[in-house]
Design a protein around this motif. Structure first.
Motif, mmCIF file in Angstrom:
data_model
loop_
_atom_site.group_PDB
_atom_site.id
_atom_site.type_symbol
_atom_site.label_atom_id
_atom_site.label_comp_id
_atom_site.label_asym_id
_atom_site.label_seq_id
_atom_site.Cartn_x
_atom_site.Cartn_y
_atom_site.Cartn_z
ATOM 1 N N ASP A 22 1.943 5.432 3.939
ATOM 2 C CA ASP A 22 1.084 4.813 4.909
ATOM 3 C C ASP A 22 1.719 4.321 6.336
ATOM 4 N N MET A 37 -4.231 -2.705 9.227
ATOM 5 C CA MET A 37 -4.374 -2.068 7.927
ATOM 6 C C MET A 37 -4.258 -2.810 6.661
ATOM 7 N N LYS A 54 0.814 -1.144 0.075
ATOM 8 C CA LYS A 54 -0.073 0.022 -0.068
ATOM 9 C C LYS A 54 0.681 1.155 -0.013
ATOM 10 N N THR A 55 2.165 1.185 0.303
ATOM 11 C CA THR A 55 2.871 2.104 0.324
ATOM 12 C C THR A 55 3.202 2.882 -1.130
ATOM 13 N N ARG A 63 -0.137 12.494 5.574
ATOM 14 C CA ARG A 63 -0.886 12.572 4.450
ATOM 15 C C ARG A 63 -0.301 13.518 3.497
ATOM 16 N N ILE A 118 1.015 5.141 11.508
ATOM 17 C CA ILE A 118 0.499 4.023 10.631
ATOM 18 C C ILE A 118 -0.686 4.174 10.267
ATOM 19 N N ASP A 119 -1.011 4.055 9.050
ATOM 20 C CA ASP A 119 -2.262 3.992 8.414
ATOM 21 C C ASP A 119 -3.073 5.434 8.842
ATOM 22 N N HIS A 120 -1.910 6.702 8.864
ATOM 23 C CA HIS A 120 -2.238 8.138 9.100
ATOM 24 C C HIS A 120 -2.877 8.203 10.537
#
Length: 871
Positions: free
Chosen positions: A420, A472, A205-206, A415, A307-309
């Protein structure tokens, strides 16, 4: 003593279903078979002196010192070597404790089995343990520290780093399977279409653009500055002629760091003079042509992990340092600090040993110190310019102290950059106040940040930062696995596997399956050969297009390396018959049952073991199974079936000419066997058994009866669908059938079928396999004599250490015992043999080629058919 072989078991195996990482060493004790430990003078004293920590081994005594008591009483050297192999791994930082030592049927030869954490270190421990035992027997000195250090080196070369390892451990705790895809940190979680991949702490996902931005410190700073996030004042230059202007623009004190650097490499802090600035610039250029020059901000070094915003952890990082006591030199203080049990080699412990390098010497030189300087009482001497744990730094967890506005800033940064998982480096007096108030700044944003400082801080609360990564990658509702049906047995497993795969793909699911002739995804063969071991299974489970796996699982792979999967949904055992006995310490059908039972042992508790109720050894497996059991049988009155269904169980039976599912007292007829092409009009019992097994397995998975019925009707036995399984080729005046039957049970199945074939004569082409027992070779030859009018022996291959004529003579002798006047022809050239068969075949003949006697027989016979009919 002699090591005869070492095997690495990487999956569920005959020694343990749950302990998947085992070394199995086959050891010949030679003269030590007659010399247990209590008759070797001084052995007990020497082993306790060399490895005193063996006192913790409880052994069968169940108490500390138990193993040493066994040595005093007398035990065999294989048992001693098992314990040595375990303990030297523990001393090298790999604490592992499962072991078994069992004598084989051959006197003096033992299987020594022990667990390992890192494979190469485990293999080293196997060989080292024998060397150590021999030194103890002979009373010679042994350098144990050398072995321990070498195993530590092997461990560090091989094992996953702490960040990658923490994610894998979290996945394992959630029963998510994993596969290491290279020798580094590329890892696959899950199977088939539900897999995800990550490398270190970068996931699939990065965002690659975000990684590029984070790796360019200049661009990162610009984006953050444009977003009103406080950053340190600075410039980036590459030409030394621009250095003076940069210093003038930013102003002392300064920080120099390479634009593309990481882990603090090439960085110099608190630069205050032109001479030091020149040296710092040149040092940074060793790592990157472009160098960032920033204003040095006083304060503390913090790392915030997002992590994961979402912010998940924060740590205060302290560079490696020592505290003076007015007595010891700096070098002596470093040596003392490195004795802290929390410090270790590489990543083995919470903290890393402090090493002296150029950065250390430069920092000391700035204070006009050397390693021989004696710092005053309480004086802190910093040894590194950065606080990285990999260079000996320490960390203090401050997660609960971070001001809400700093949490907001950190999550916003993730963000803005687009990562991520990101690590944000901050210099500030504290994180309890907003950065905008205390003058703190963001120094860097890191892609693939290390987790160790949060997982195991030297002070404060450890944070399980791997958990939000798995959350995530696998949010609620997302599966990590695909359905797996594993098929084993002596005969019929390939056909059963293919039929199950056909049912699955006929119902709209992309299936990957392994067989004794190749690996397939849907209708495409991806790899040719006998692919029934763990490597082939993993091949399928790594394929991101596969939605359902059907894995033929043979004894050889189980014995050699264990299963290629942790758990399966359904395990099928077709039958257990005499075959391959006398090989790999498998001498009896009970031994073979233990091997085949590994597949049922790997079935999930909620899954199903599908067993042959007509085979007493399959029934034995059911007694120890930890899953649901369903049976199939050719006889609905089989007592096992009757009792099982009386209790509400599920079975598949052959009754009144039908393939039928029986649930309790209910019968659900699936299809008439005469409508199932694979059964050859219902004339081949063993094919009916294969159909029963496949029908039951797919019914238990949840396929509808009508869908299974349609699949059974469309599975046509042929060289394409079932290669080597009763493939019949029609010539104008005769027929040739090719079948890979290779044991007495398989031969008897063919014999039963041939009784239904009307032919002017039955001709058989047979051979023996050199690694089979003489009794097996004799039995198959006798059965061949019963079913053929003429026999051609083509002993072209499969000698496997035997003399060709010896195998031929065994077969001839056995055939003559049944039919003294049998017409026997010897032709050991496969091509010539096939030419002879076709040239001499009489009208109405039925020729059967067994056991893959002629290399590529299916293709060659097919080519002859094409030529005869002008195709």
């Amino acid at each position: 003593m002699k090591i005869l072989g070492i095997q690495v078991l990487r999956g569920p195996n005959i020694w343990s279903i749950n302990r998947k990482k085992l070394i199995q060493m086959r050891l010949d004790l030679e003269e030590m078979e007659q010399n247990p430990t209590n008759v070797i003078d001084g052995f007990a004293e020497r082993i306790e002196k060399l490895i005193p920590s063996l006192y913790t081994h409880r052994c069968s005594k169940g108490t500390a010192g138990g193993f040493l008591m066994r040595i005093q009483e007398g035990t065999w050297m294989g048992h001693v070597i098992e314990h040595i192999a375990l303990e030297i791994q523990t001393l090298a930082g790999m604490d592992t404790g499962f072991g078994r030592t069992r004598q084989t049927k051959t006197e003096g030869i033992y299987n020594v089995v022990f667990s390992y954490l890192e494979e190469k270190a485990g293999l080293y421990a196997a060989e080292a343990s024998v060397r150590i035992a021999e030194a103890l027997i002979n009373g010679t000195d042994y350098d144990l520290e050398h072995d321990i250090h070498r195993m530590r080196e092997l461990r560090e070369l091989e094992r996953l780093g702490p960040s990658t390892g923490s994610i894998v451990d979290e996945a394992i705790s959630r029963q998510i399977p994993w596969i290491r895809l290279n020798k580094s940190s590329l890892v696959q979680l899950g199977y088939g279409k539900n897999q995800v991949r990550f490398r270190a702490t970068m996931t699939e996902k990065t965002n690659s653009i975000a990684v590029d931005i984070a790796c360019n410190k200049d661009e990162t700073k610009r984006l953050l500055q444009d977003s009103a996030i406080p950053v340190a004042k600075g410039v980036t230059i590459s030409d030394p002629n621009d250095l003076a202007d940069a210093i003038k623009k930013v102003g002392y004190p300064l920080v120099f760091k390479p634009l593309d650097g990481n882990h603090g490499k090439g960085a110099t802090i608190n630069v205050k003079t032109d001479e030091a600035a020149k040296e710092a610039f040149e040092y940074a250029q060793n790592y990157s042509r472009k160098v960032i020059i920033e204003r040095f901000i006083s304060g503390y070094d913090f790392r915030i992990l997002v992590i994961d915003h979402k912010m998940v952890a924060a740590a205060l990082r302290v560079p490696a340092h020592v505290t003076g006591n007015g007595q010891l030199t700096i070098q002596e203080l470093i040596d003392k600090e490195n004795t802290d049990p929390r410090r270790g080699y590489g990543h083995e412990n919470v903290l890393t040993e402090i090493n002296v390098d150029r950065d250390t010497l430069d920092l000391l030189a700035k204070k006009e110190y050397t390693l021989e300087t004696v710092p005053s009482q309480g004086e802190i001497v910093y040894l590194k310019s950065t606080a990285n744990l990999s260079t000996g730094g320490t960390s203090i967890d401050v997660t609960d102290l971070v001001h809400p506005q700093n949490v907001f800033i950190s999550e916003r940064i993730s963000r803005v950059i687009g990562l991520d998982i990101c690590g944000i480096d901050i210099m500030a007096e504290n994180l309890t106040q907003p950065l905008t108030e205390n003058g703190g700044v963001v120094l860097e944003v890191n892609a693939a940040p290390g987790f160790r400082m949060h997982l195991a801080p030297s002070e404060g609360l450890p944070r399980n930062v791997a958990a939000p990564v798995i959350d995530m990658l696998y949010p609620p509702g997302k599966s990590a696995i695909i359905p797996i049906i594993a098929v084993t047995g002596t005969n019929g497993k390939t056909t059963t596997s293919r039929l199950i795969a056909h049912i699955v793909k006929s119902n709209g699911t992309r299936v990957g399956f392994t067989t004794s002739d190749g690996i397939y995804v849907q209708n495409t063969m991806l790899m040719k050969g006998d692919t029934t071991g763990p490597v082939s299974a993993e091949f399928i489970l790594r394929d991101p297009t596969v939605e359902f796996a059907v894995l033929e699982t043979a004894r050889g792979g189980i014995l050699r390396a264990g299963l290629g999967f942790n758990k399966c949904d359904i395990g099928v055992v077709t039958n257990i018959q005499e075959d391959h006995l006398g090989i790999s310490d498998i001498h009896t059908l009970d031994d073979l049952t233990r091997v085949k039972g590994v597949v049922i042992g790997a079935v999930k508790r909620s899954g199903w073991g599908v067993l042959n109720a007509d085979n007493k050894y399959c029934i034995k497996i059911a007694a120890t199974a930890d899953c649901n059991i369903a049976y199939f049988s050719m006889d609905e009155n089989n007592p096992i079936i009757v009792e099982h269904c009386k209790k509400g169980g599920i079975a598949a039976i052959y009754e009144n000419g039908y393939i039928t599912i029986k649930k309790g007292d209910w019968k659900i007829r699936v299809e008439k066997v005469t409508h199932v092409p694979l059964t050859f009009g219902g004339s081949v019992d063993f094919m009916i058994q294969n159909v029963l097994a496949a029908t039951l397995a797919t019914f238990l998975w949840g396929y509808k009866i009508e869908d299974i019925r349609m699949s059974l009707e469309t599975f046509i036995p042929s060289a394409a669908q079932t290669p080597g399984r009763m493939n019949t080729f029609k010539f104008k005046e005769f027929k040739i059938m090719v079948d890979f039957a290779h044991n007495p049970d398989g031969y008897n199945g063919i014999k039963s079928y041939l009784k239904t074939i009307d032919a002017t004569e039955h001709i058989g082409v047979i051979s023996a396999t050199g690694d089979r027992r003489d009794s097996d070779i004799r039995e198959t030859a006798k059965i061949a004599a019963q079913m053929f009018d003429k026999i051609i022996i083509c002993q072209e291959k499969y000698l496997r250490g035997r003399n060709q004529q010896e195998l031929i003579d065994l077969q001839i002798e056995s055939i003559r015992q049944v039919k003294p006047d049998m017409d026997i022809i010897i032709n050991n050239s496969g091509d010539d043999c096939l030419k002879y068969i076709i040239a001499t075949a009489r009208s109405g003949s039925f020729i059967t080629i067994l056991s893959d006697t002629i290399d590529g027989a299916i293709t060659k016979v097919s080519d002859y058919v094409d030529k005869e009919f002008g195709m």
